[in-house]
Scaffold this motif. Structure first.
Motif, PDB file in Angstrom:
ATOM      1  N   ASN A 676     -59.133 -55.832 -28.026  1.00  0.00           N
ATOM      2  CA  ASN A 676     -60.413 -55.933 -28.717  1.00  0.00           C
ATOM      3  C   ASN A 676     -60.267 -55.422 -30.142  1.00  0.00           C
ATOM      4  N   GLU A 737     -65.614 -50.398 -25.354  1.00  0.00           N
ATOM      5  CA  GLU A 737     -64.658 -50.874 -26.358  1.00  0.00           C
ATOM      6  C   GLU A 737     -63.313 -50.217 -26.103  1.00  0.00           C
ATOM      7  N   TYR A 745     -62.368 -58.552 -18.319  1.00  0.00           N
ATOM      8  CA  TYR A 745     -63.338 -59.620 -18.545  1.00  0.00           C
ATOM      9  C   TYR A 745     -63.108 -60.843 -17.656  1.00  0.00           C
ATOM     10  N   ASP A 784     -69.119 -59.264 -29.720  1.00  0.00           N
ATOM     11  CA  ASP A 784     -68.870 -59.370 -28.287  1.00  0.00           C
ATOM     12  C   ASP A 784     -70.148 -59.180 -27.485  1.00  0.00           C
ATOM     13  N   ASN A 787     -72.274 -62.344 -28.027  1.00  0.00           N
ATOM     14  CA  ASN A 787     -71.681 -63.540 -27.423  1.00  0.00           C
ATOM     15  C   ASN A 787     -71.809 -63.533 -25.907  1.00  0.00           C
ATOM     16  N   SER A 788     -71.729 -62.359 -25.316  1.00  0.00           N
ATOM     17  CA  SER A 788     -71.846 -62.286 -23.861  1.00  0.00           C
ATOM     18  C   SER A 788     -73.235 -62.692 -23.382  1.00  0.00           C
TER      19      SER A 788
END
Length: 802
Positions: A676, A737, A745, A784, A787-788
Motif C-alpha cells: 500500500n 494501512e 484484500y 482506497d 474506492n472500496s
C-alpha cells in the motif's frame, strides 16, 4: 321505439352481464363498468404520479390533476368517451364507492390525531394554528361577499360564508405529513411545529365544517340546524364516554409481537360504518362519525398499526382515487370564462395564500422564530389537498357552491398545494441554517474530558440489547462531562398517504424520556432506553429518520451534523442465525451504510451484532467484557484504538491490544505484493507517536494489555488473529494501512467492512464476539477507502433506481 326502450331499462340496472358472446355490452352493466373505471383511474393517476415524482410533488397532486383531466375539463370534453366510461347512470355507484372509501380514509385521519398530544401542544403551535384559521377565515368571509355579488348569486348566505371561511383556512394534515417526510423536514423543529399547528388547525376546521353542514340543511326553520348541531354534539359525547373503554380493552388484548385478532379488526370497522350511519341520519355527514371514532381509538401499540395495515392500502390505493375522479367530473374549468371569472380565481388564490402565510408569519415572528422559518411555516400551513376537496364536495352536494365557484375553489386547492414543495425547498435549508461550531467529529481528541456524543441507529428491536450494552461500556469515567446518545430509529417511508406511524414517531422526536412520565407508553424500545438512562447516567434521546431507503443516508448524516456527534453507529445488514452464521436481513441496508461511510460528517462504526452481553441490559456492576483491538496502522486503526481506550475506562472492561508488525529480517512474497503506497513515512511516524502516547497513558492500568506481534505473511497474521477469538467484542479499523493489509484484500465480500472486518465476519472465522468496524472522520477519504465503497457500483445504481 318506446317498446325497445322499455325492454332495455331492466338490463341497465343489473350488476353483471352475460358476456359479449351473448350479445351483452359489459359497459351497460354496473360491475364491469365500475371495474373499468377503477382500472382507468388507478393506472392514469399512478402514471401522473410517476411523471410528477422528479418535482417532489405528493401523490395527492397527481390524483387531483388526474380527476380534473378525466372530467369535462379535458378528456371529458369528448362526449363519446364521457358517456362510454363515465355515463350519468354510473355516477351514483361511483359516488357511493368513492364516499365509502372516503369514510374509512377519514377514520385513518382521525387515527393520526392524538388528543393527548393536542393537550401538550405548546402555546406557540396553538397560536400559529389559530392565526392560520382566523386570518384566512375572515378574508374568506370577505371574499364570499364578492362572490355572492357576482358568480354565486342566490345562494344561502350563512352556509356560504362559513364554507368559504373553512375552505380558505383549512390545512390538510395528512398531505402535510407526507410532504414533510419527503422533504426530510418531519423531524426538524419547523416540521414538528408545522405538524402540531396543523393538528390543531385540522380539528378546529372539522368543527367549523360540522357547523357549516348543520347550517346548510334544507330545513327552513333555524331550529332544524340547532337540532342537528346539538344531536351531533351529543353523538360526540356518547362516543367519548362509551367507545374508549371498549377500544382500550381490545388494545390490551393485542400484545406487542403477536398478530391482532381478526374479530377486533372486524368489530372496529363495523363500528366505523355504524358511526357513519348515525351521523348521516343526524344530518351532518357520514364522514364525521368515522373521523370521531378514529380520534378515540388508542394510538400506541399494535392495535392501531394493524388497523392501518388492514385498511389503508386498499382504501388509498383503489377507493380514494375514485373520489378525486368524482370531484373531477364535477369540475369544469370551461365554466371559468371572461375576465371577471379569471379575476375572481386570482382573488381567491391570493386571499387563501395571503391569509394563511401572513397570519402564520406574524405570529411566528412574535415568538422570535427566524424569518425564513416563519415564511416556511406559512407555506406549509397553506397546504390544502384532499381535505380541501372534501369540504368543497360537501358544499357542492349541499347546493352551497355552484359549478363555477366549485371549479375556482378546486383550482385554488391545487395551486396552493403544488407551490408548497418548491417554495419550502427554496426557502428552508436546515443543513445551511444549522451551521454551528462542530469540533469533536472523532472519538480521538485532545480534550479527553469533553462530552461524547453518539448517534446509534437501529431498524428493529433485534439490535437494541447490544446497542444498550455498547452505550454502557462507552460512557467512560465520571471525570468526563458525560455520554449523550441519540438513538435513531430508521423507518422506511412507505407509499401510504396517511403514514400514521411516522407521524407519531416524529412527534416524539428528540424529546427526553422524562418529558413522557405521564405517557404510559408500552413501546418496548422506549422502555429499554428509559431504563438505561436511569441506571447508567447516560443521556439518551430518541430520534427518527423517516425516508426512502435510497435517501436514508441523508437523514442520518444531517442529523449527525445537527447533533454534532463524534461517531455514528450503524447496524450491519446481516444478523446471526442459530448456527452462528450471518444471514442477510435486508440487502438495501448495506447501501445505506456505504453511503453514510462516504458522506458522514464524523467517524462511523458498523456494528456486526452477535449479542454483546446477551439479550438484556447488563448493569455497570455486572459488566465483565474482554475487548480485542487489532492495530496495523493508519487513521481508522488509531480511531478504533481510541474507542477501545475509552471503553477500558469502564471498571468491567479488559482491553487487549495487538499490534501487528512485519518482521524486518524476513521479507515474504505475500508481503511484497500490492504494498500500500499510501502508507507513507509520515503516517508511520504518526502511528508511532500515537502508540507512544497510548502506552504512556496505560502504563499503570492493569486492565489494558498491549502486545506487539512480528509476522511474516498474511497467513500468519490470520492465524494470530484466530488465537484471539475468545472475547466479547472486536474493535478494528475499516481500512488499516501498512504492508500486511494489502494481502488480506483477497476475499472482500463486504468491502464496506474492510479486510479485517471481512475476516472477522466470514463463515470461516469461528467466534461469538460482536465486531465494531470503525472509520475515522476525514474531510476527504483516501483513495482506497473511497474506492472500496464504489465497488459493485452497478448493483447500487440499480437499487437507487428502484
Amino acid at each position: 321505439m318506446a317498446s325497445n326502450t322499455a325492454t332495455k331499462c331492466p338490463s341497465l340496472t343489473k350488476a353483471t352481464s352475460n358476456g359479449v358472446f351473448q350479445g351483452d355490452n359489459p359497459l351497460d352493466y354496473a360491475l364491469p363498468l365500475l371495474i373499468l373505471q377503477i382500472f382507468l383511474v388507478v393506472v392514469f393517476t399512478r402514471f401522473l404520479a410517476y411523471i410528477l415524482r422528479p418535482f417532489r410533488q405528493p401523490r395527492v397532486i397527481a390524483e387531483i390533476i388526474g380527476g380534473v383531466l378525466l372530467g369535462p375539463s379535458a378528456l371529458g370534453r369528448n362526449h363519446k368517451f364521457l358517456n362510454a366510461v363515465f355515463p350519468p347512470r354510473s355516477l351514483t355507484v361511483l359516488d357511493t364507492i368513492a364516499n365509502f372509501g372516503l369514510l374509512f380514509f377519514l377514520f385513518l385521519v382521525g387515527l393520526e390525531l392524538d388528543p393527548r398530544s393536542l393537550k401538550r401542544t405548546g402555546k406557540k403551535a396553538v397560536s400559529i394554528a389559530l392565526a392560520g384559521i382566523i386570518v384566512p377565515f375572515a378574508l374568506g368571509i370577505g371574499t364570499s361577499y364578492i362572490l355572492r355579488g357576482t358568480i354565486s348569486q342566490g345562494v344561502s348566505q350563512a352556509p356560504f360564508l362559513v364554507f368559504m371561511g373553512v375552505a380558505l383556512s383549512i390545512t390538510a394534515f395528512p398531505v402535510l405529513a407526507r410532504i414533510l417526510a419527503e422533504l426530510k423536514l418531519l423531524t426538524t423543529d419547523v416540521g414538528r411545529m408545522a405538524m402540531s399547528a396543523a393538528a390543531v388547525n385540522d380539528l378546529a376546521a372539522w368543527i367549523l365544517l360540522a357547523l357549516a353542514i348543520a347550517l346548510s340543511g334544507t330545513g327552513h326553520s333555524p331550529l332544524v340546524s340547532l337540532w342537528v348541531f346539538l344531536c351531533g354534539s351529543g353523538f360526540i359525547v356518547l362516543c367519548i364516554l362509551i367507545a374508549p373503554p371498549i377500544f382500550k380493552w381490545m388494545a390490551r388484548r393485542c400484545p406487542e409481537g403477536e398478530p391482532v385478532k381478526e374479530i377486533y379488526i372486524c368489530a372496529t370497522l363495523v363500528a366505523v360504518l355504524a358511526a357513519g350511519f348515525i351521523t348521516d341520519s343526524i344530518g351532518i355527514h357520514a364522514l364525521f362519525g368515522a373521523f370521531v371514532l378514529g380520534v378515540i381509538v388508542p394510538k400506541e401499540g399494535p392495535f392501531a398499526r394493524a388497523l392501518v395495515e388492514k385498511v389503508e392500502d386498499l382504501i388509498s390505493g383503489l377507493f380514494l382515487p375514485l373520489y378525486f375522479v368524482s370531484s373531477g367530473l364535477k369540475t369544469n374549468v370551461a365554466t371559468i370564462q371572461g375576465a371577471q371569472s379569471w379575476g375572481l380565481l386570482v382573488l381567491v388564490i391570493f386571499t387563501a395564500c395571503f391569509g394563511k402565510i401572513i397570519g402564520t408569519i406574524l405570529v411566528s415572528l412574535s415568538y422570535k422564530v427566524p424569518f425564513k422559518e416563519a415564511v416556511t411555516l406559512g407555506f406549509l400551513m397553506n397546504t390544502k389537498g384532499l381535505v380541501e376537496l372534501i369540504v368543497l364536495n360537501i358544499g357542492k352536494d349541499r347546493g352551497v357552491l355552484n359549478d363555477q365557484t366549485f371549479a375556482i375553489m378546486v383550482l385554488m386547492a391545487l395551486f396552493t398545494t403544488v407551490v408548497t414543495t418548491p417554495a419550502v425547498l427554496a426557502l428552508y435549508k436546515p443543513a445551511q441554517m444549522a451551521k454551528s461550531e462542530y469540533k469533536h467529529r472523532t472519538i480521538r481528541r485532545k480534550e479527553s474530558s469533553s462530552q461524547l456524543r453518539l448517534l446509534t441507529c437501529f431498524h428493529s428491536t433485534r439490535n437494541i440489547p447490544t446497542l444498550i450494552n455498547l452505550m454502557e461500556v462507552t460512557r467512560g469515567t465520571e471525570k468526563r462531562k458525560g455520554l449523550h446518545v441519540y438513538a435513531m430509529h430508521l423507518m422506511e417511508l412507505s407509499e401510504r398517504s396517511s403514514a400514521i406511524l411516522m407521524v407519531h414517531k416524529a412527534r416524539k422526536n428528540g424529546m427526553p424520556f422524562w418529558n413522557k412520565v405521564h405517557d404510559s407508553d408500552p413501546n418496548q424500545i422506549i422502555v429499554a432506553f428509559e431504563a438505561v438512562e436511569h441506571l447508567s447516567r447516560v443521556s439518551i434521546r430518541p430520534t427518527t429518520a423517516i425516508s426512502a431507503m435510497s435517501s436514508m443516508h441523508i437523514d442520518i448524516c444531517l442529523s449527525a451534523e445537527r447533533k454534532r456527534v463524534a461517531i455514528i453507529i450503524l447496524p450491519f445488514h446481516k444478523h446471526p442465525r442459530l448456527d452462528g452464521n450471518l444471514e442477510t436481513t435486508r440487502a438495501d441496508l448495506r447501501y445505506v451504510n456505504r453511503r453514510v461511510l462516504e458522506h458522514a460528517p464524523c467517524s462511523v462504526g458498523i456494528l456486526v451484532d452477535r449479542g454483546l452481553g446477551g439479550t438484556s441490559h447488563v448493569s455497570a456492576s455486572n459488566v465483565d467484557y474482554k475487548i480485542s483491538v487489532f492495530f496495523f496502522g493508519g487513521h481508522d486503526d488509531r480511531e478504533a484504538l481510541s474507542y477501545g481506550a475509552l471503553m477500558a475506562e469502564h471498571p468491567g472492561i479488559r482491553l487487549n491490544v495487538v499490534r501487528f508488525m512485519v518482521d524486518p529480517e524476513v521479507v515474504g512474497e505475500s508481503v511484497r505484493v500490492d504494498i500500500n503506497d499510501s502508507y507513507c513515512p509520515e503516517a508511520r511516524s504518526e502511528d508511532e507517536e500515537f502508540l507512544a502516547e497510548f502506552k504512556e497513558k496505560i502504563s499503570n492500568d492493569g486492565s489494558i494489555k498491549y502486545e506487539e506481534k512480528m509476522v511474516n505473511s498474511a497467513a500468519e497474521t490470520v492465524d494470530m488473529i484466530r488465537t484471539h477469538n475468545r472475547c466479547n467484542l472486536f474493535l478494528v479499523g475499516r481500512m488499516p494501512e501498512g504492508q500486511l493489509v494489502a494481502a488480506l484484500y483477497k476475499n472482500s465480500e463486504c468491502p464496506e467492512l474492510g479486510p479485517v472486518g471481512n475476516l472477522l465476519t466470514s463463515p470461516d472465522f469461528s467466534t461469538t464476539a460482536s465486531v465494531l468496524i470503525v472509520q475515522q472522520y476525514r474531510s476527504q477519504l483516501s483513495g482506497d477507502s473511497l474506492n472500496s465503497l464504489k465497488e459493485e457500483e452497478s448493483t447500487e445504481d440499480e437499487y437507487a433506481a428502484h
